[in-house]
Design a protein around this motif. Structure first.
Motif, PDB file in Angstrom:
ATOM      1  N   CYS A 229       0.850  -1.186   0.000  1.00  0.00           N
ATOM      2  CA  CYS A 229       0.000   0.000   0.000  1.00  0.00           C
ATOM      3  C   CYS A 229       0.886   1.237   0.000  1.00  0.00           C
ATOM      4  O   CYS A 229       1.843   1.330   0.773  1.00  0.00           O
TER       5      CYS A 229
ATOM      6  N   GLN B 154      -9.635   5.550  -9.612  1.00  0.00           N
ATOM      7  CA  GLN B 154     -10.677   6.113  -8.754  1.00  0.00           C
ATOM      8  C   GLN B 154     -12.001   6.217  -9.520  1.00  0.00           C
ATOM      9  O   GLN B 154     -13.057   5.869  -9.003  1.00  0.00           O
TER      10      GLN B 154
ATOM     11  N   ASP C 237      -5.439   2.692  -7.940  1.00  0.00           N
ATOM     12  CA  ASP C 237      -5.197   4.096  -7.575  1.00  0.00           C
ATOM     13  C   ASP C 237      -6.435   4.656  -6.873  1.00  0.00           C
ATOM     14  O   ASP C 237      -7.404   5.036  -7.531  1.00  0.00           O
ATOM     15  N   GLU C 238      -6.383   4.682  -5.575  1.00  0.00           N
ATOM     16  CA  GLU C 238      -7.491   5.168  -4.742  1.00  0.00           C
ATOM     17  C   GLU C 238      -8.846   4.628  -5.211  1.00  0.00           C
ATOM     18  O   GLU C 238      -9.758   5.388  -5.521  1.00  0.00           O
TER      19      GLU C 238
ATOM     20  N   THR D 224     -11.361   3.402  -3.842  1.00  0.00           N
ATOM     21  CA  THR D 224     -12.598   3.637  -3.083  1.00  0.00           C
ATOM     22  C   THR D 224     -12.845   5.116  -2.790  1.00  0.00           C
ATOM     23  O   THR D 224     -13.831   5.459  -2.133  1.00  0.00           O
ATOM     24  N   SER D 225     -11.983   5.982  -3.310  1.00  0.00           N
ATOM     25  CA  SER D 225     -12.093   7.398  -2.935  1.00  0.00           C
ATOM     26  C   SER D 225     -13.327   8.097  -3.491  1.00  0.00           C
ATOM     27  O   SER D 225     -13.757   9.108  -2.949  1.00  0.00           O
TER      28      SER D 225
ATOM     29  N   LEU E  40     -13.381  -3.140  -0.982  1.00  0.00           N
ATOM     30  CA  LEU E  40     -12.206  -3.589  -0.214  1.00  0.00           C
ATOM     31  C   LEU E  40     -12.241  -5.101  -0.007  1.00  0.00           C
ATOM     32  O   LEU E  40     -11.197  -5.756  -0.014  1.00  0.00           O
TER      33      LEU E  40
ATOM     34  N   VAL F 134      -1.258  -0.729  -4.167  1.00  0.00           N
ATOM     35  CA  VAL F 134      -2.525  -0.061  -3.885  1.00  0.00           C
ATOM     36  C   VAL F 134      -2.262   1.318  -3.288  1.00  0.00           C
ATOM     37  O   VAL F 134      -1.743   1.425  -2.170  1.00  0.00           O
TER      38      VAL F 134
ATOM     39  N   THR G 172      -3.880   4.163  -1.450  1.00  0.00           N
ATOM     40  CA  THR G 172      -5.135   4.243  -0.696  1.00  0.00           C
ATOM     41  C   THR G 172      -5.018   5.151   0.517  1.00  0.00           C
ATOM     42  O   THR G 172      -3.932   5.365   1.051  1.00  0.00           O
ATOM     43  N   HIS G 173      -6.165   5.694   0.903  1.00  0.00           N
ATOM     44  CA  HIS G 173      -6.256   6.410   2.172  1.00  0.00           C
ATOM     45  C   HIS G 173      -6.952   5.556   3.236  1.00  0.00           C
ATOM     46  O   HIS G 173      -7.213   6.038   4.338  1.00  0.00           O
ATOM     47  N   GLU G 174      -7.272   4.303   2.874  1.00  0.00           N
ATOM     48  CA  GLU G 174      -7.955   3.406   3.814  1.00  0.00           C
ATOM     49  C   GLU G 174      -6.916   2.774   4.727  1.00  0.00           C
ATOM     50  O   GLU G 174      -6.357   1.719   4.435  1.00  0.00           O
TER      51      GLU G 174
END
Ligand code: ADP
Ligand code: MG
Length: 261
Positions: free
Chosen positions: A52, A105, A182-183, A185-186, A197, A212, A214-216
């Motif tokens: 990540c 995204q 690339d992000e 789920t954003s 996810l 990945v 991600t911000h998750e």
């Protein structure tokens, strides 16, 4: 020829692919005009590893991913996938793209095509599969992402989370060795993030090599083998999630995490 040269990405075939990382990035630089965005990235990702990439907006995460499948041409340095050098002048760019799946995204589905047709079209165009074979592979991959019942639906009738799962299935239907996200789920409403996810977690469990962005942070913590923190075009630190997220060594990492956690 480099020691990593090898297994089919070049137009000329070369012998003896050396065993090594699935993705290898060496001293990667990328500039857009005067903007020196990637400033010497070194990164190795082993087969089956989930990495990540985290970091502030504008730090170069998307540019890094896009250089790994040649959506952007690096300004310097080398990139290898599966032992073959993508940055070699003789690279067969279509062969590269066949081996690397990418999910963005924005889902980028074809709005005028059904879900099945969205999965079948690239298989037919790029891999030359006939309609029946492409349809079979489409069905298998829709099943994998839990959307077998949406085969005939059109994208506009699906939720964002379902559309993103279709986009993942479309990438998987090409049989990639590596998946880049690339992000993913954003752009989704929070209640739709979990299903996407879950599909990515399943792929990780199946042994897919994944990079990945991600911000998750909970996903990174639970699924990543390694977390890479980027800031201002460099990798500031990398390591197991428990270290990079749980106990960061660098002030810049701590500062970033304080804002996102
Ligand atoms: P991140 O994904 O970490 O938010 P990006 O890789 O998208 O960062 O962007 C890093 C920098 O590169 C930003 O300053 C952005 O404006 C610039 N950049 C990215 N893509 C392009 C492009 N195609 N043309 C010009 N500048 C770009
Ligand atoms: Mg980005």
């Amino acid at each position: 020829m480099s020691e990593h040269g090898g297994s089919g990405l070049r137009k000329e075939t070369t012998a003896d692919p050396a065993p090594g990382p699935e993705i290898l990035v060496e001293q990667l630089h990328k500039s857009f005009g005067d903007n020196h965005v990637l400033r010497g990235i070194d990164l190795e990702i082993r087969q089956g590893e989930v990495v990540c990439v985290i970091g502030p907006s504008g730090s170069g995460k998307s540019t890094l991913l896009r250089c790994v499948n040649l959506l952007e041409q690096p300004s310097g340095g080398r990139v290898f996938v599966g032992g073959s050098e993508l940055t070699h002048p003789d690279v067969d760019i279509d062969a590269v793209r066949r081996r690397i799946g990418m999910v963005f995204q924005q889902f980028n589905l074809f709005p005028h095509l059904s879900v099945t047709e969205n999965l079948a079209l690239p298989q037919r165009r790029v891999l030359g599969r006939d309609k029946a074979a492409a349809g079979r592979v489409a069905a298998e991959n829709l099943e994998r992402v839990g959307l077998a019942d949406k085969a005939k639906a059109f994208p506009a009738s699906l939720s964002g989370g379902q559309q993103q799962r279709v986009a993942i299935a479309r990438a998987l239907a090409m049989g990639p060795e590596v998946m880049l996200f690339d992000e993913p789920t954003s752009a989704l409403d929070p209640e739709l993030v979990g299903d996407v996810l879950a599909v990515m977690r399943m792929l990780a469990d199946e042994g897919m090599t994944m990079m990945v962005v991600t911000h998750e942070m909970s996903f990174a913590r639970e699924v990543a083998d390694r977390v890479v923190f980027m800031d201002d075009g460099v990798i500031v630190e990398e390591g197991p999630p428990a270290e990079v997220i749980g106990n960061p060594r660098h002030e810049r990492t701590r500062h970033f995490l304080a804002r996102v956690l």
